[in-house]
Design an enzyme around this catalytic site. Structure first.
Site, PDB file in Angstrom:
ATOM      1  CE  LYS A 164      -2.406  12.663  20.158  1.00 23.66           C
ATOM      2  NZ  LYS A 164      -3.587  12.810  19.217  1.00 23.66           N
ATOM      3  CD  GLU A 199       0.685  -0.221  13.267  1.00 22.83           C
ATOM      4  OE1 GLU A 199       1.212   0.083  12.157  1.00 22.83           O
ATOM      5  OE2 GLU A 199      -0.500  -0.026  13.531  1.00 22.83           O
ATOM      6  CB  CYS A 209      -0.484   0.789   8.707  1.00 24.69           C
ATOM      7  SG  CYS A 209      -1.138  -0.283  10.001  1.00 24.69           S
ATOM      8  CD  GLU A 237       0.975   3.811   5.184  1.00 29.38           C
ATOM      9  OE1 GLU A 237       0.451   2.823   5.738  1.00 29.38           O
ATOM     10  OE2 GLU A 237       1.628   4.670   5.805  1.00 29.38           O
TER      11      GLU A 237
END
Length: 487
Positions: free
Chosen positions: A183, A259, A293, A390
């Site tokens: 997906k 992750e 990331c 983040e």
């Protein structure tokens, strides 16, 4: 779109890839794919729903027994042919990626090569799946250890690396003998669909891979994860979504690898090679427009060099050219959407309101797209929201520390633990700090750590398991022990 861009988009099948065939969504729904640099619609692709997901799962379950028996060498050859096809079509695939994701064309070319390397790496690992044989301590039996594919897998990938995050999961799954349902993010389905076509052309059997773009990820993932036939989930994305998927996976006790988010510290000590540190900071901060990331989220410079470091970083950031990724000379493309840009602006405003100074940038860019200026902030207080959030954008906050102990304290003061960066010329400090940093990866005097041959992953709330390297295939293999008696 130019004629070239239209040709590249036209080459990609816009339907779902299910059981080896291209098919419309059962509902007939479609989703629009946007060019983030112009906000114009590139095309529409089929928008999968629950019914399509269950058809894909049926295909994966049917294909699993036969696929598991395919010789490892044959699985490896399929992956290697996929690697060759990706590299042969690197230029068109890079244009496609830039169109749907926005990154500059040079970076898109680099990602295609990076993505292809995962297929090549795992093509070589397919023939190195090993078990073992030993004698029990009492000598009365023998231990036979087998490694077998876990079974049908659910793979969920993000929009920021739309090709490489696919091959990083698909490569080991194919090598291990697992069937899979992918997906992709709804913002960037074209790269995933192009990859499905390439792997089919490379000889991947029907049913081994299905690709389901969707605007309703929960409507697909929840029924698949609760069905009982999926035996492995591999997810790359935010920690918040990862927690929810772990909860859903618990009901069927699924193997999971995650992750998740990052909050990478970038430490520059006063004995560092400043030229190298600036270059590393540019790589760690601006790779993929900061939408990674692994991006340097908090830059800590020791007090003696902090002003000089911030000045030189501002010069480099201010010299970057922002624009559409397909235009010549562009270094910085658009963010993925307005939600992302508004988040970045909110973090900058919060820092400034708390006393930070804008050295360069500080606001949205010009043009119709989702542009944000490359930005450097100085005198950023530790209480600023961007110190714990983040950023996922081209904003470099520079903070100051005095001692090694303080640097480690602030670097580790986060729930995340994906990657950290460290610049120093002192070997003892390099080893001491690398050991003390609470992250799964450390970039020691280098600003990029990602490599298909190395284990990628984090600790704490940054994830579970590892992708890439020799251990990457382990996530897709079960270990079976056979005890042999009467010997």
């Amino acid at each position: 779109m130019s004629d070239r861009e239209a040709r590249v988009v036209a080459q990609v099948d816009k339907k779902l890839f299910v059981g080896g065939a291209w098919t419309d969504a059962a509902s007939g729904a479609v989703l629009a794919v946007e060019d983030p640099s112009t906000r114009e619609t590139l095309c529409e692709v089929s928008d999968a729903g629950k019914e399509d997901a269950l058809v894909a799962l049926d295909a994966a379950q049917r294909a699993q027994p036969g696929w598991a028996k395919v010789a490892p060498r044959e699985r490896g050859e399929i992956l290697h042919r996929g690697y060759q096809l990706l590299m042969e079509r690197q230029e068109d695939l890079a244009v496609l990626m830039t169109l749907e994701m926005g990154k500059p064309l040079a970076e898109a070319r680099g990602e295609i090569a990076y993505a292809a390397e995962f297929l090549r790496w795992f093509s070589e690992e397919a023939v190195r799946i090993e078990g073992g044989f030993s004698t029990s301590p009492d000598g009365k039996s023998r231990f036979l250890i087998m490694r077998q594919p876990v079974g049908p897998c659910m793979l969920i990938t993000p929009w920021n690396f739309p090709m490489a995050m696919g091959t990083r999961k698909i490569g080991p799954a194919i090598a291990a003998g697992c069937t899979m349902i992918l997906k992709p993010a709804h913002q960037t389905p074209l790269c995933a669909l192009a990859l499905a076509g390439i792997l089919s052309e490379a000889g991947l059997p029907e049913g081994v891979l299905s690709v389901l773009p969707t605007t309703d990820p929960g409507g697909i993932t929840e029924p698949l994860l609760s069905d009982g036939r999926i035996r492995k989930l591999s997810f790359t994305g935010s920690t918040a979504v990862g927690r929810k998927l772990l909860e859903q996976s618990a009901g069927q006790v699924l193997r999971t690898s995650m992750e998740l988010g990052g909050n990478a510290p970038f430490l520059v000590f006063d004995d560092a090679d400043l030229d190298a540190a600036i270059e590393g900071a540019m790589l760690a901060k601006m790779r993929n427009i900061g939408e990674a990331c692994t991006a340097a989220n908090r830059i800590y410079a020791q007090a003696g060099i902090a002003d000089e470091f911030a000045r030189r970083l501002s010069e480099r950031m201010g010299a970057l050219r922002m624009g559409r990724g397909l235009d010549d000379g562009v270094n910085v493309g658009p963010l993925i959407d307005d939600k992302a840009r508004n988040k970045v602006q909110g973090l900058v405003d919060d820092a400034v309101n708390r006393g930070a100074r804008v050295l360069v940038g500080g606001g949205p860019g010009e043009g119709a797209g989702h542009f944000y200026q490359p930005t450097v902030l100085a005198d950023v207080p530790f209480a600023a929201e961007l110190s714990t959030t983040e950023i996922f954008g081209p904003v470099a906050p520079v903070l100051t520390f005095d001692t090694e102990e303080e640097a480690l304290r602030v670097a580790n003061d986060t729930e995340f633990g994906l990657v950290s960066y460290l610049y120093t010329s002192d070997l003892n400090r390099a080893l001491r700090v690398s050991e003390a940093l609470e992250t799964g990866m450390v970039g020691l005097n280098q600003g990029v750590v990602s490599n298909p041959a190395a284990p990628f992953g984090g600790v704490k709330h940054s994830g579970l398991g590892r992708e890439g390297g020799r251990v990457g295939i382990d996530e897709f293999l079960d270990t079976k022990y056979v005890g042999i008696g009467g010997i």
